[in-house]
Design a protein around this motif. Structure first.
Motif, PDB file in Angstrom:
ATOM      1  N   LEU A 110       0.855  -1.186   0.000  1.00 58.57           N
ATOM      2  CA  LEU A 110       0.000   0.000   0.000  1.00 58.57           C
ATOM      3  C   LEU A 110       0.892   1.237   0.000  1.00 58.57           C
ATOM      4  O   LEU A 110       1.724   1.404   0.894  1.00 58.57           O
ATOM      5  CB  LEU A 110      -0.918   0.020   1.227  1.00 58.57           C
ATOM      6  CG  LEU A 110      -1.941  -1.112   1.344  1.00 58.57           C
ATOM      7  CD1 LEU A 110      -2.843  -0.878   2.553  1.00 58.57           C
ATOM      8  CD2 LEU A 110      -2.773  -1.238   0.081  1.00 58.57           C
ATOM      9  N   VAL A 111       0.700   2.089  -0.987  1.00 61.99           N
ATOM     10  CA  VAL A 111       1.523   3.286  -1.156  1.00 61.99           C
ATOM     11  C   VAL A 111       0.662   4.523  -0.931  1.00 61.99           C
ATOM     12  O   VAL A 111      -0.304   4.754  -1.670  1.00 61.99           O
ATOM     13  CB  VAL A 111       2.151   3.333  -2.567  1.00 61.99           C
ATOM     14  CG1 VAL A 111       3.056   4.557  -2.696  1.00 61.99           C
ATOM     15  CG2 VAL A 111       2.912   2.054  -2.865  1.00 61.99           C
ATOM     16  N   ALA A 112       0.991   5.312   0.076  1.00 64.48           N
ATOM     17  CA  ALA A 112       0.305   6.586   0.287  1.00 64.48           C
ATOM     18  C   ALA A 112       0.848   7.596  -0.711  1.00 64.48           C
ATOM     19  O   ALA A 112       2.056   7.801  -0.811  1.00 64.48           O
ATOM     20  CB  ALA A 112       0.514   7.077   1.717  1.00 64.48           C
ATOM     21  N   SER A 113      -0.051   8.221  -1.454  1.00 67.01           N
ATOM     22  CA  SER A 113       0.365   9.137  -2.512  1.00 67.01           C
ATOM     23  C   SER A 113      -0.564  10.329  -2.565  1.00 67.01           C
ATOM     24  O   SER A 113      -1.777  10.198  -2.342  1.00 67.01           O
ATOM     25  CB  SER A 113       0.360   8.398  -3.860  1.00 67.01           C
ATOM     26  OG  SER A 113       0.780   9.239  -4.917  1.00 67.01           O
ATOM     27  N   VAL A 143      -3.004   4.565  -2.158  1.00 70.35           N
ATOM     28  CA  VAL A 143      -4.063   5.064  -1.282  1.00 70.35           C
ATOM     29  C   VAL A 143      -3.967   6.586  -1.239  1.00 70.35           C
ATOM     30  O   VAL A 143      -2.898   7.135  -0.958  1.00 70.35           O
ATOM     31  CB  VAL A 143      -3.918   4.496   0.148  1.00 70.35           C
ATOM     32  CG1 VAL A 143      -5.143   4.822   0.981  1.00 70.35           C
ATOM     33  CG2 VAL A 143      -3.693   2.987   0.100  1.00 70.35           C
ATOM     34  N   MET A 144      -5.084   7.257  -1.488  1.00 69.98           N
ATOM     35  CA  MET A 144      -5.012   8.723  -1.492  1.00 69.98           C
ATOM     36  C   MET A 144      -6.357   9.347  -1.184  1.00 69.98           C
ATOM     37  O   MET A 144      -7.422   8.733  -1.373  1.00 69.98           O
ATOM     38  CB  MET A 144      -4.497   9.238  -2.825  1.00 69.98           C
ATOM     39  CG  MET A 144      -5.414   9.033  -3.991  1.00 69.98           C
ATOM     40  SD  MET A 144      -4.564   9.351  -5.548  1.00 69.98           S
ATOM     41  CE  MET A 144      -3.484   7.924  -5.626  1.00 69.98           C
ATOM     42  N   THR A 181      -5.801   7.660   6.744  1.00 70.96           N
ATOM     43  CA  THR A 181      -5.483   6.999   5.475  1.00 70.96           C
ATOM     44  C   THR A 181      -5.093   5.547   5.698  1.00 70.96           C
ATOM     45  O   THR A 181      -5.580   4.636   5.014  1.00 70.96           O
ATOM     46  CB  THR A 181      -4.328   7.738   4.761  1.00 70.96           C
ATOM     47  OG1 THR A 181      -4.731   9.076   4.459  1.00 70.96           O
ATOM     48  CG2 THR A 181      -3.938   7.022   3.478  1.00 70.96           C
ATOM     49  N   TRP A 182      -4.211   5.324   6.675  1.00 68.36           N
ATOM     50  CA  TRP A 182      -3.745   3.954   6.912  1.00 68.36           C
ATOM     51  C   TRP A 182      -4.826   3.110   7.569  1.00 68.36           C
ATOM     52  O   TRP A 182      -4.911   1.893   7.308  1.00 68.36           O
ATOM     53  CB  TRP A 182      -2.479   3.971   7.769  1.00 68.36           C
ATOM     54  CG  TRP A 182      -1.305   4.542   7.046  1.00 68.36           C
ATOM     55  CD1 TRP A 182      -0.535   5.614   7.406  1.00 68.36           C
ATOM     56  CD2 TRP A 182      -0.760   4.085   5.802  1.00 68.36           C
ATOM     57  NE1 TRP A 182       0.451   5.854   6.484  1.00 68.36           N
ATOM     58  CE2 TRP A 182       0.323   4.923   5.476  1.00 68.36           C
ATOM     59  CE3 TRP A 182      -1.100   3.055   4.920  1.00 68.36           C
ATOM     60  CZ2 TRP A 182       1.080   4.752   4.311  1.00 68.36           C
ATOM     61  CZ3 TRP A 182      -0.348   2.891   3.761  1.00 68.36           C
ATOM     62  CH2 TRP A 182       0.727   3.732   3.479  1.00 68.36           C
ATOM     63  N   LEU A 199       3.144  -4.331   3.175  1.00 67.30           N
ATOM     64  CA  LEU A 199       4.126  -3.252   3.257  1.00 67.30           C
ATOM     65  C   LEU A 199       3.394  -1.935   3.040  1.00 67.30           C
ATOM     66  O   LEU A 199       2.797  -1.725   1.985  1.00 67.30           O
ATOM     67  CB  LEU A 199       5.220  -3.431   2.199  1.00 67.30           C
ATOM     68  CG  LEU A 199       6.161  -2.248   1.957  1.00 67.30           C
ATOM     69  CD1 LEU A 199       6.972  -1.912   3.198  1.00 67.30           C
ATOM     70  CD2 LEU A 199       7.085  -2.524   0.769  1.00 67.30           C
ATOM     71  N   ARG A 200       3.414  -1.051   4.041  1.00 63.32           N
ATOM     72  CA  ARG A 200       2.856   0.291   3.874  1.00 63.32           C
ATOM     73  C   ARG A 200       4.014   1.260   3.729  1.00 63.32           C
ATOM     74  O   ARG A 200       5.017   1.171   4.453  1.00 63.32           O
ATOM     75  CB  ARG A 200       1.954   0.692   5.042  1.00 63.32           C
ATOM     76  CG  ARG A 200       2.564   0.574   6.425  1.00 63.32           C
ATOM     77  CD  ARG A 200       2.090   1.654   7.382  1.00 63.32           C
ATOM     78  NE  ARG A 200       2.808   2.908   7.178  1.00 63.32           N
ATOM     79  CZ  ARG A 200       2.674   3.976   7.968  1.00 63.32           C
ATOM     80  NH1 ARG A 200       1.853   3.933   8.989  1.00 63.32           N
ATOM     81  NH2 ARG A 200       3.365   5.084   7.739  1.00 63.32           N
TER      82      ARG A 200
END
Length: 348
Positions: A110-113, A143-144, A181-182, A199-200
């Motif tokens: 999971l990629v915060a963008s 994830v945004m 977000t998470w 993996l975050r």
């Protein structure tokens, strides 16, 4: 007389029909306005969106509820799958996209963008983000929060339709909303995906996916109750500045040991366990510290790995990754392509 009555009836019928048509038109117009309004996030620092305002209020209430939790000093060691799998919390209802995973993945990323970081997401897809194997070993999802203009929203919607790897959340983007977000990302993972590890991370991090999978398969790596990254121990809260936390928000002198937020690995059972605690342990404004608070609550120890490279110097930043490197922070643009090419050659 009967003729007059007929005329009155006809006029009444016409009036009712006209009134019905008017209500229908107004209803359709209202629906259009709602759809138009939900496609973009009209907010500013002075007027946050309702869901973000709710988050801010929750963060302000952290101290009282946190003190109550600490006073009980309970350690929760087992998740309740029924609650995380069947009850749809308010956080998951903030998820606009409900994309599902097709396969079981050894590693879910999971990629915060930020909505505007289109190039970063594109470069990740072109390098380490996609496993083209017949049976993919990892899956990457971004994830945004909502964009702040209609033009940005149109671009994001087109990107989402094209790649199908974006999880859109119904609140406006803010640094201190990362905890929410998470929370939503983890709930999505437990509800819509099957995976062994999660993996975050952030979108300025490069992942050595092959080495990461090798480490996760290693017999010495715990397959359960794993919370791994670059551990910060004995960290003190800043009481002022960008990351300042008041004593009302967090009264202890030290944070619990936590993995710094640029990249953290969790085993699937820990993700489910944390999801079950989201309604028990109130959100904290620093998302990585919040994960440490949850780990302390569950009796899980943070596992340090030198493979999580935080801030390499300018000279070594774009040099080849060693066998030890799992992730490296601050890698974007041409540097990302250079490191990915070296990684491919190492595993050829």
């Amino acid at each position: 007389m009967s003729c007059v009555r007929r005329i009155v009836r006809i006029k009444r019928a016409r009036y009712c029909f006209a009134f019905f048509i008017l209500l229908t038109v107004l209803g359709c117009f209202s629906t259009y306005i709602l759809l138009l309004d939900s496609s973009t996030c009209q907010c500013s620092s002075s007027s946050p969106s309702p869901s973000l305002r709710e988050t801010q209020q929750q963060l302000q209430e952290t101290t009282t509820r946190q003190s109550q939790n600490d006073a009980s000093n309970d350690v929760i060691t087992d998740a309740s799958p029924s609650r995380s799998k069947t009850n749809q919390s308010y956080k998951l209802r903030s998820l606009i996209t409900t994309t599902s995973c097709i396969h079981h993945y050894p590693l879910l990323i999971l990629v915060a963008s930020a909505p505007t970081n289109v190039d970063r997401r594109s470069n990740i897809r072109l390098t380490w983000g996609v496993d083209s194997s017949i049976k993919p070993r990892w899956k990457t999802a971004f994830v945004m929060a909502q964009p702040r203009s209609q033009d940005e929203s149109d671009v994001l919607l087109k990107e989402s339709d094209t790649y199908g790897d974006i999880l859109r959340i119904d609140y406006c983007d803010s640094y201190f909303s990362q905890t929410l977000t998470w929370q939503i990302g983890f709930e999505w993972a437990t509800r819509y995906c099957k995976f062994s590890f999660l993996l975050r991370m952030y979108d300025d991090v490069v992942v050595n996916t092959m080495q990461m999978l090798t480490v996760l398969k290693d017999p010495d790596t715990p397959q359960a109750r794993l919370y791994m990254g670059r551990v910060a121990s004995h960290a003190r809260p800043f009481r002022s500045g960008t990351y300042g936390v008041s004593k009302a928000e967090y009264s202890d002198q030290l944070y619990p040991p936590f993995c710094t937020g640029f990249a953290i690995v969790f085993s699937a059972d820990v993700v489910a366990l944390f999801v079950d605690l989201f309604d028990v342990v109130p959100p904290f404004k620093l998302d990585d510290v919040y994960m440490g608070i949850l780990a302390k609550k569950t009796g899980i120890d943070a596992l340090h790995s030198d493979g999580f490279e935080a801030r390499p110097g300018p000279e070594e930043k774009c040099t080849g990754m060693t066998e030890r490197t799992l992730v490296r922070l601050g890698i974007v643009g041409e540097c990302l392509f250079h490191l990915h090419k070296d990684t491919i050659l190492n595993y050829a």
